[in-house]
Design an enzyme around this catalytic site. Structure first.
Site, PDB file in Angstrom:
ATOM      1  N   GLU A  34       0.843  -1.197   0.000  1.00  0.00           N
ATOM      2  CA  GLU A  34       0.000   0.000   0.000  1.00  0.00           C
ATOM      3  C   GLU A  34       0.883   1.254   0.000  1.00  0.00           C
ATOM      4  OE1 GLU A  34      -3.407   0.756  -0.332  1.00  0.00           O
ATOM      5  OE2 GLU A  34      -2.472   2.743  -0.368  1.00  0.00           O
ATOM      6  N   GLY A  39      -6.916   0.446   3.760  1.00  0.00           N
ATOM      7  CA  GLY A  39      -8.367   0.647   3.658  1.00  0.00           C
ATOM      8  C   GLY A  39      -8.758   1.330   2.364  1.00  0.00           C
ATOM      9  N   GLY A  40      -7.766   1.905   1.653  1.00  0.00           N
ATOM     10  CA  GLY A  40      -8.014   2.477   0.324  1.00  0.00           C
ATOM     11  C   GLY A  40      -8.947   3.667   0.323  1.00  0.00           C
ATOM     12  N   ILE A  41      -9.571   3.888  -0.819  1.00  0.00           N
ATOM     13  CA  ILE A  41     -10.475   5.030  -0.983  1.00  0.00           C
ATOM     14  C   ILE A  41     -11.683   4.874  -0.072  1.00  0.00           C
ATOM     15  CG2 ILE A  41     -12.018   6.219  -2.619  1.00  0.00           C
ATOM     16  CD1 ILE A  41      -8.991   6.714  -3.034  1.00  0.00           C
ATOM     17  N   ILE A 187     -22.028   9.855  -6.253  1.00  0.00           N
ATOM     18  CA  ILE A 187     -21.113  10.744  -5.522  1.00  0.00           C
ATOM     19  C   ILE A 187     -21.561  12.208  -5.644  1.00  0.00           C
ATOM     20  CG2 ILE A 187     -18.725  11.609  -5.430  1.00  0.00           C
ATOM     21  CD1 ILE A 187     -17.793   8.766  -6.151  1.00  0.00           C
ATOM     22  N   ALA A 272     -17.633  15.587 -10.336  1.00  0.00           N
ATOM     23  CA  ALA A 272     -18.038  14.215  -9.973  1.00  0.00           C
ATOM     24  C   ALA A 272     -18.504  13.505 -11.242  1.00  0.00           C
ATOM     25  CB  ALA A 272     -19.145  14.263  -8.923  1.00  0.00           C
ATOM     26  N   GLY A 274     -17.067  10.786 -12.645  1.00  0.00           N
ATOM     27  CA  GLY A 274     -16.616   9.405 -12.796  1.00  0.00           C
ATOM     28  C   GLY A 274     -15.167   9.222 -12.391  1.00  0.00           C
ATOM     29  N   HIS A 447     -44.097  -5.709  12.190  1.00  0.00           N
ATOM     30  CA  HIS A 447     -44.861  -4.465  12.185  1.00  0.00           C
ATOM     31  C   HIS A 447     -44.586  -3.695  13.475  1.00  0.00           C
ATOM     32  CE1 HIS A 447     -48.133  -1.662  11.537  1.00  0.00           C
ATOM     33  NE2 HIS A 447     -48.466  -1.841  12.805  1.00  0.00           N
TER      34      HIS A 447
HETATM   35  C1  LIG Z   1     -16.680  10.037  -2.431  1.00  0.00           C
HETATM   36  C2  LIG Z   1     -16.879   8.569  -2.637  1.00  0.00           C
HETATM   37  C3  LIG Z   1     -17.912   7.928  -2.004  1.00  0.00           C
HETATM   38  C4  LIG Z   1     -18.101   6.569  -2.196  1.00  0.00           C
HETATM   39  N1  LIG Z   1     -19.124   5.951  -1.550  1.00  0.00           N
HETATM   40  C5  LIG Z   1     -19.314   4.634  -1.738  1.00  0.00           C
HETATM   41  C6  LIG Z   1     -20.355   3.962  -1.056  1.00  0.00           C
HETATM   42  O1  LIG Z   1     -21.105   4.561  -0.299  1.00  0.00           O
HETATM   43  N2  LIG Z   1     -20.497   2.636  -1.248  1.00  0.00           N
HETATM   44  C7  LIG Z   1     -19.667   1.934  -2.101  1.00  0.00           C
HETATM   45  O2  LIG Z   1     -19.829   0.722  -2.238  1.00  0.00           O
HETATM   46  N3  LIG Z   1     -18.676   2.551  -2.755  1.00  0.00           N
HETATM   47  C8  LIG Z   1     -18.476   3.873  -2.594  1.00  0.00           C
HETATM   48  N4  LIG Z   1     -17.451   4.486  -3.232  1.00  0.00           N
HETATM   49  C9  LIG Z   1     -16.600   3.679  -4.125  1.00  0.00           C
HETATM   50  C10 LIG Z   1     -15.575   2.869  -3.329  1.00  0.00           C
HETATM   51  O3  LIG Z   1     -14.797   3.744  -2.553  1.00  0.00           O
HETATM   52  C11 LIG Z   1     -14.713   2.067  -4.275  1.00  0.00           C
HETATM   53  O4  LIG Z   1     -15.539   1.282  -5.103  1.00  0.00           O
HETATM   54  C12 LIG Z   1     -13.786   1.148  -3.509  1.00  0.00           C
HETATM   55  O5  LIG Z   1     -12.930   1.864  -2.667  1.00  0.00           O
HETATM   56  C13 LIG Z   1     -12.952   0.313  -4.485  1.00  0.00           C
HETATM   57  O6  LIG Z   1     -12.125  -0.531  -3.763  1.00  0.00           O
HETATM   58  P1  LIG Z   1     -10.771  -1.077  -4.382  1.00  0.00           P
HETATM   59  O7  LIG Z   1     -10.211  -2.017  -3.369  1.00  0.00           O
HETATM   60  O8  LIG Z   1     -10.979  -1.567  -5.746  1.00  0.00           O
HETATM   61  O9  LIG Z   1      -9.816   0.182  -4.542  1.00  0.00           O
HETATM   62  P2  LIG Z   1      -9.432   1.480  -3.595  1.00  0.00           P
HETATM   63  O10 LIG Z   1     -10.328   1.559  -2.459  1.00  0.00           O
HETATM   64  O11 LIG Z   1      -9.341   2.558  -4.565  1.00  0.00           O
HETATM   65  O12 LIG Z   1      -8.013   1.052  -3.077  1.00  0.00           O
HETATM   66  C14 LIG Z   1      -6.912   0.938  -3.909  1.00  0.00           C
HETATM   67  C15 LIG Z   1      -5.654   1.120  -3.079  1.00  0.00           C
HETATM   68  O13 LIG Z   1      -4.522   0.817  -3.877  1.00  0.00           O
HETATM   69  C16 LIG Z   1      -3.472   1.693  -3.548  1.00  0.00           C
HETATM   70  N5  LIG Z   1      -2.543   1.726  -4.680  1.00  0.00           N
HETATM   71  C17 LIG Z   1      -2.802   2.104  -5.956  1.00  0.00           C
HETATM   72  N6  LIG Z   1      -1.697   1.955  -6.714  1.00  0.00           N
HETATM   73  C18 LIG Z   1      -0.729   1.486  -5.899  1.00  0.00           C
HETATM   74  C19 LIG Z   1       0.626   1.123  -6.104  1.00  0.00           C
HETATM   75  N7  LIG Z   1       1.219   1.207  -7.286  1.00  0.00           N
HETATM   76  N8  LIG Z   1       1.336   0.685  -5.035  1.00  0.00           N
HETATM   77  C20 LIG Z   1       0.755   0.586  -3.820  1.00  0.00           C
HETATM   78  N9  LIG Z   1      -0.524   0.902  -3.569  1.00  0.00           N
HETATM   79  C21 LIG Z   1      -1.251   1.331  -4.602  1.00  0.00           C
HETATM   80  C22 LIG Z   1      -4.198   3.022  -3.321  1.00  0.00           C
HETATM   81  O14 LIG Z   1      -3.399   3.889  -2.532  1.00  0.00           O
HETATM   82  C23 LIG Z   1      -5.459   2.559  -2.603  1.00  0.00           C
HETATM   83  O15 LIG Z   1      -5.292   2.582  -1.209  1.00  0.00           O
HETATM   84  C24 LIG Z   1     -17.225   5.845  -3.040  1.00  0.00           C
HETATM   85  C25 LIG Z   1     -16.167   6.488  -3.674  1.00  0.00           C
HETATM   86  C26 LIG Z   1     -15.986   7.833  -3.469  1.00  0.00           C
HETATM   87  C27 LIG Z   1     -14.840   8.499  -4.151  1.00  0.00           C
END
Ligand SMILES: Cc1cc2nc3c(=O)[nH]c(=O)nc-3n(C[C@H](O)[C@H](O)[C@H](O)COP(=O)(O)OP(=O)(O)OC[C@H]3O[C@@H](n4cnc5c(N)ncnc54)[C@H](O)[C@@H]3O)c2cc1C
Length: 468
Positions: A34, A39-41, A187, A272, A274, A447
């Site tokens: 990471e 925990g990512g996005i 979003i 927002a 995409g 209910h």
């Molecule tokens: C504002 C917002 C609100 C959202 N609300 C919802 C919701 O309510 N419900 C829902 O289901 N989804 C929601 N989403 C979408 C959701 O966040 C994503 O679908 C989800 O996070 C995708 O998970 P993922 O594991 O594919 O990737 P991500 O969560 O994007 O994680 C990818 C990780 O990879 C890491 N990474 C990338 N490249 C590298 C590299 N070369 N080396 C090391 N690390 C790397 C990044 O730093 C990141 O931490 C929302 C998104 C946004 C932006």
């Protein structure tokens, strides 16, 4: 010497970290790479912190309407810094939780920017850059779970001051007075709802003929009315042709339905429109991993065309949702471990929008079902016919169900109103179990609950609704 693993996962979002835990449960030696925060996005900049913000705006809305509940709440106000701080703390708590889960499951966390440098029979290889240092990893299998980032407008880059992406919109240092939201997907609508409830004057521009364009047409139409009633200005079939920031605001060049171009100045704009998958500069081209408009192509188990390379989550394409990413992660890992998991069924992934009112759906819209040639039975039940909804003061919304008239299969469910993001799972389970209208009708619903509307909607499809 490189450290060797059964599985290395690149990216620790809800796809990557869930896959890592499942791999550990199945006895695989696993590492996760990471570059930012565990925990990512989803946990840090997406699902969770936005829901924390939306909870604030929801409570603020109730406080402003306290009188309708017989309550007094004078001098209602807010402290923006504290609102943002709460949202960041919630994200921080979950980030710490994932750290703990990695430790508990003996997943090695490698911090840094990873690149895949080898794959196939000779074995997978990754280089991880940690500042000046590079760490080499080897793995029998590699899962790419690098997620996605916000798409920029071709003619305007987010500057974090006047033009925001979701990242900026989540940590405002000042409240927009007049906000332009570009794009009306989940979003865009969630941010529009939050800022409108907090008192900003909000406009949404959408190129397509309706807002929340992937939802059922009746849901979009209902949301159009509901948001307009709340004071949000909705401009559909409207193009944005320019966005020029200045010290005091941002001027948008807007092309209306009738082709007329006008200029309007806003205090802030949120883009927002995409996402773009994170597939560049991670070694995929050199290894010949196939992509389609940037997204990695996979089969129903997450396999790419290159032996030993798998991909899950946002990086593999729509729907861009956390639960889809996690589910794909589990399927891929079980396949890697030699199991026989089911393939991902994209028709059964629920989608939710946590605006006020909320939107939730699963399966085909009425229009899509018709297009597919089904003969339909459609039921619709309004919130106004439900005792709990009235007691909650939330009598706005409806539950719609779409059945195959021949077999009774529930083809789709579409809801708008309070708490529908919690209700939708009932229909997802029903679809997963291939339940028919008869079994749904025979099910007893507690209910008074909002879920009774799910029953009534099924009854309505067959002309048997009780309370409407
Ligand atoms: C504002 C917002 C609100 C959202 N609300 C919802 C919701 O309510 N419900 C829902 O289901 N989804 C929601 N989403 C979408 C959701 O966040 C994503 O679908 C989800 O996070 C995708 O998970 P993922 O594991 O594919 O990737 P991500 O969560 O994007 O994680 C990818 C990780 O990879 C890491 N990474 C990338 N490249 C590298 C590299 N070369 N080396 C090391 N690390 C790397 C990044 O730093 C990141 O931490 C929302 C998104 C946004 C932006």
């Amino acid at each position: 010497m490189a450290d060797t693993y059964d599985l290395v996962i690149l990216g620790s979002g809800p796809g990557g970290y869930v896959a890592a835990i499942r791999a550990s449960q199945l006895g695989l030696k696993v590492a996760i790479v990471e570059r930012e925060r565990l925990g990512g996005i989803c946990l840090n900049w997406g699902c969770i912190p936005t829901k924390a913000l939306l909870r604030t705006s929801e409570i603020y809305h109730y406080m402003q309407n306290a009188e309708s509940y017989g309550l007094k709440a004078d001098n209602v106000g807010f402290d923006l810094a504290k609102i943002v701080d709460r949202s960041r703390k919630v994200a921080g708590q979950l980030n710490a939780g994932v750290k703990g889960l990695m430790k508990k499951n003996k997943v090695t966390v490698v911090e840094g920017v990873g690149t895949v440098t080898g794959a196939g029979k000779t074995g997978g290889k990754l280089s991880v850059k940690q500042g000046d240092k590079t760490v080499e990893l080897e793995a029998k299998n590699i899962i790419v779970a690098t997620g996605a980032r916000a798409r920029d407008l071709p003619f305007a880059k987010a500057d974090g001051k006047r033009i925001w992406t979701y990242r900026h919109a989540m940590v405002p240092t000042e409240m927009p007075t007049k906000l332009l939201v570009i794009g009306s997907g989940a979003i865009g609508v969630e941010f529009a709802s939050f800022y409108n409830d907090m008192g900003a004057d909000v406009t949404i521009v959408e190129m397509l003929p309706r807002i929340l364009p992937v939802e059922d047409e009746e849901v979009s139409a209902f949301m159009d009315k509901a948001l307009t009633k709340q004071g949000i200005k909705l401009l559909t079939q409207t193009g944005l042709e320019g966005l020029a920031p200045s010290a005091n605001g941002v001027t948008a060049k807007i092309k209306a339905k009738d082709g007329k171009v006008s200029e309007e100045t806003f205090s802030h704009a949120i883009i927002a429109i995409g996402i773009v998958p994170n597939t560049e500069n991670i070694g995929l081209e050199a290894l010949g991993v196939e992509t389609d408009r940037g997204h990695i192509k996979t089969d129903g188990y997450g396999r790419t065309n290159v032996d030993g390379i798998w991909a899950i989550g946002d990086v593999t394409g729509a729907p861009w949702l956390a639960h889809k990413a996690s589910h794909e992660g589990i399927i891929a890992v079980e396949k890697i471990a030699g199991g026989s998991p089911h393939q991902m069924d994209k028709a059964n992934i629920p989608g939710c929008t946590y605006s006020r009112p909320q939107v939730a759906s699963v399966g085909m819209t009425e229009a899509k079902a018709k297009e597919a040639g089904y003969e339909l039975k459609v039921g619709k039940f309004p919130f106004i016919g439900n005792g709990k909804a009235i007691a909650l003061g939330e009598a706005e919304g409806f539950v719609k169900t779409v059945f195959d008239a021949k077999t009774g299969e529930l083809l789709g469910a579409h809801m708008v109103g309070a708490e529908v993001t919690e209700l939708i799972q009932g229909y997802v389970v029903a679809r997963q179990l291939e339940t028919t209208e008869a079994e749904l009708m025979e099910t007893v619903f507690a209910h008074p609950t909002l879920s009774e509307m799910m029953h009534e909607s099924v009854l309505a499809a067959y002309g048997r609704a009780i309370h409407y």
